[in-house]
Write a protein that holds these residues in place. Structure first.
Motif, short mmCIF file in Angstrom:
data_model
loop_
_atom_site.label_atom_id
_atom_site.label_comp_id
_atom_site.label_asym_id
_atom_site.label_seq_id
_atom_site.Cartn_x
_atom_site.Cartn_y
_atom_site.Cartn_z
N GLU A 1 -19.19 33.51 19.31
CA GLU A 1 -18.36 33.48 18.12
C GLU A 1 -17.03 32.78 18.41
OE1 GLU A 1 -17.32 36.67 14.77
OE2 GLU A 1 -16.29 37.09 16.65
N ASP A 2 -16.61 31.93 17.49
CA ASP A 2 -15.31 31.28 17.55
C ASP A 2 -14.70 31.40 16.15
OD1 ASP A 2 -13.08 29.70 17.76
OD2 ASP A 2 -14.08 28.01 18.72
N ALA A 3 -14.08 32.53 15.89
CA ALA A 3 -13.61 32.85 14.54
C ALA A 3 -12.59 31.83 14.04
CB ALA A 3 -13.03 34.25 14.51
N VAL A 4 -11.69 31.38 14.92
CA VAL A 4 -10.65 30.46 14.48
C VAL A 4 -11.26 29.14 14.03
CG1 VAL A 4 -8.62 29.16 15.20
CG2 VAL A 4 -8.86 31.54 15.90
N SER A 5 -12.19 28.60 14.82
CA SER A 5 -12.86 27.35 14.42
C SER A 5 -13.66 27.53 13.14
CB SER A 5 -13.78 26.87 15.55
OG SER A 5 -13.03 26.47 16.68
N ASP A 6 -14.28 28.70 12.99
CA ASP A 6 -15.05 28.96 11.77
C ASP A 6 -14.14 28.96 10.54
OD1 ASP A 6 -17.33 29.18 13.28
OD2 ASP A 6 -17.31 31.38 13.34
N VAL A 7 -12.96 29.56 10.66
CA VAL A 7 -12.03 29.58 9.54
C VAL A 7 -11.56 28.17 9.21
CG1 VAL A 7 -9.69 30.27 8.87
CG2 VAL A 7 -11.25 31.96 9.87
N ARG A 8 -11.20 27.40 10.21
CA ARG A 8 -10.73 26.03 9.97
C ARG A 8 -11.81 25.20 9.29
NH1 ARG A 8 -8.74 25.94 15.99
NH2 ARG A 8 -6.57 26.66 15.82
N LEU A 9 -13.04 25.29 9.78
CA LEU A 9 -14.12 24.50 9.20
C LEU A 9 -14.45 24.94 7.78
CD1 LEU A 9 -16.50 24.16 12.29
CD2 LEU A 9 -15.23 22.32 11.15
N THR A 10 -14.39 26.23 7.52
CA THR A 10 -14.67 26.73 6.18
C THR A 10 -13.64 26.20 5.19
OG1 THR A 10 -15.66 28.75 7.06
CG2 THR A 10 -14.93 28.81 4.78
N ILE A 11 -12.37 26.22 5.56
CA ILE A 11 -11.31 25.69 4.69
C ILE A 11 -11.47 24.19 4.53
CG2 ILE A 11 -8.83 25.37 4.46
CD1 ILE A 11 -8.45 28.02 5.94
N TYR A 12 -11.78 23.50 5.63
CA TYR A 12 -11.95 22.05 5.59
C TYR A 12 -13.07 21.65 4.63
CZ TYR A 12 -13.30 17.36 7.15
OH TYR A 12 -13.64 16.03 7.19
N GLU A 13 -14.20 22.32 4.70
CA GLU A 13 -15.33 21.98 3.84
C GLU A 13 -15.00 22.17 2.37
OE1 GLU A 13 -18.14 20.59 4.61
OE2 GLU A 13 -17.74 20.55 6.77
N THR A 14 -14.12 23.11 2.07
CA THR A 14 -13.71 23.32 0.68
C THR A 14 -12.74 22.26 0.21
OG1 THR A 14 -14.05 25.72 0.83
CG2 THR A 14 -12.55 24.92 -0.89
#
Length: 483
Positions: free
Chosen positions: A448-461
């Motif tokens: 798990e890499d929560a910080v990268s997941d958050v960044r990518l989720t925001i980026y995709e939006t």
């Protein structure tokens, strides 16, 4: 996911012109997570809260004659920024940002005013008596260390004999300080402050607030706490501490003369550097290498107190302090800084959001954030936030903490050209870490890499948003605060 705190006590705030008469419709996103039985998830609320312990905010003042040009009109090259732009998917934790140029002008004026204040040490001056000689030891009025019969941490033994007394005698703060609003505003200006009209000149303190908040808007932070000015002379220091509740980012503006600091060839004083604990020390046991030792430079960062006009902002959650000053007892030759905290995140617009008119000098027009173009952009952001917040609060992504400011660069067709991180202090909550969350095609574990997941989720939006045709050079800074 709370809208950011909108403080109700505005008695000490200063707002400028149209820019500050209306609240931005799209409020900043504040991500607040709460624990559940199986997984920390984000709670969703739209309540506005006020916390009595928090510092009041100061917003820019306006004047028709001397207000600085609105940053919303300036090109990307002209804007006052920290010059940190990283594609959001590749972003990384950034402990400190710096701008050495944008505040040079106001810093020079402030320093000249300061020098005039102390120019004749024999001349009586009532304002010299309102400085606070702030001296605090660790044990002063605070809870003492736990008694030796108690544990002080996981796997640690109790406090040793004499340790409590030795700790309590350590100097926590030693300096001379004064509120900047008091020092840089004359008694006459203070008397006239409440009767000021748009035609009157700004005070030097107003100029300071305008310049600081203009720079802060580049990372989505639109207000500052009442700034202190501090003077450090021989023996003065700030021991390590944190001050996270005051704002998303701390700032320090140097008023040190370059020829006073020993590293520049002077004998006036040494020390006075801003010290920050390196972020990897906070994760000390992660990837620990017992084959090598560490020294001071491996553990702490030391940011020099010069040049004059340098403004640094840093993550206030990091243990930080001021290195002991050694040398002068002359206030004209010591470490002089203005410091405080940036807060109140808001979506900020820059560039030509209104259609150009050949009869308008767009370099001098002062737009507010409530014109039709920015209202439409706000609505687009608002609509995109709803599914984004649901995803972030679903519990599928691990909990993160910190502040993230994202810069959207819009082309003439309304497409998002770039999604850039301009301030990023996100860190994962290790109490919420799940470890292996799956396996790839080669059956290798995926961590798990929560910080990268958050960044990518925001980026995709955000990368797929469309803001309609318009002038090239439009920019939006969108702030996210994860708590």
């Amino acid at each position: 996911l709370n809208n950011f705190h909108r403080y109700h006590d505005r008695s000490c705030l200063h707002r400028s012109g149209k820019q500050w008469q209306q609240e931005v419709q799209v409020h900043p996103v504040s991500v607040t997570t709460t624990a559940t039985a199986t997984r920390r998830r984000s709670s969703i609320s739209s309540d506005h809260a006020s916390t009595s312990e928090e510092q009041p905010e100061i917003h820019p003042s306006s004047s028709s004659s001397s207000a600085p040009p609105s940053s919303s009109l300036l090109s990307k090259e002209q804007r006052s920024t920290f010059h940190h732009e990283v594609p959001l998917p590749n972003s990384y934790y950034t402990q400190i940002l710096s701008n050495d140029n944008s505040l040079q002008g106001v810093a020079t004026k402030l320093r000249q005013y300061y020098d005039q204040h102390f120019c004749d040490p024999r001349q009586p001056n009532a304002n010299r008596f309102i400085w606070d000689p702030w001296f605090v030891q660790v044990g002063d009025t605070l809870k003492h260390l736990k008694k030796s019969s108690e544990t002080v941490g996981e796997g640690e033994t109790g406090v040793l004999d004499g340790e409590e007394e030795a700790t309590n005698e350590q100097v926590q703060y030693s300096l001379k300080r004064i509120q900047s609003s008091t020092f840089f505003t004359s008694p006459t200006e203070q008397d006239n402050a409440h009767n000021k009209n748009d035609e009157e000149e700004l005070t030097l303190f107003d100029d300071l607030v305008n310049e600081l908040t203009t720079l802060g808007r580049s990372i989505g932070l639109t207000a500052i706490t009442p700034p202190w000015m501090s003077l450090y002379m021989d023996g003065d220091r700030q021991n390590l501490h944190t001050d996270a509740p005051q704002g998303q980012m701390a700032f320090v503006l140097s008023l040190c003369r370059d020829d006073n600091y020993v590293k520049n060839g002077s004998n006036d004083f040494s020390g006075g550097e801003t010290m920050l604990l390196r972020s990897d020390i906070l994760d000390y046991w992660k990837g620990f290498d017992g084959s090598k030792g560490l020294e001071c430079g491996d553990i702490m960062r030391f940011v020099p107190p010069s040049p004059l006009g340098r403004c640094i902002v840093f993550d206030p959650r990091i243990p930080h302090g001021v290195n002991t000053v050694d040398g002068t007892l002359d206030p004209r030759k010591g470490r002089v800084v203005i410091h405080g905290w940036y807060n109140e995140p808001e979506v900020c617009f820059f560039g030509p959001w209104q259609k150009r008119d050949s009869d308008i000098d767009h370099d001098n027009v002062y737009y507010d954030n409530d014109d039709p173009a920015t209202r439409a952009a706000n609505q687009i952001l608002e609509d995109s936030f709803q599914p984004l917040l649901q995803t972030l609060s679903s519990g599928e992504i691990g909990r993160v903490m910190g502040y993230l400011a994202i810069q959207l660069e819009i082309d003439e067709y309304g497409e998002v050209d770039n999604v850039l991180a301009v301030c990023d202090t996100l860190r994962a909550d290790w109490d919420d870490y799940r470890g292996v969350i799956g396996y790839d095609e080669a059956e290798r574990p995926v961590m798990e890499d929560a910080v990268s997941d958050v960044r990518l989720t925001i980026y995709e939006t955000l990368k797929n948003l469309h803001f309609g045709d318009g002038e090239p050079g439009r920019v939006i800074v969108v702030p996210f605060a994860f708590e």
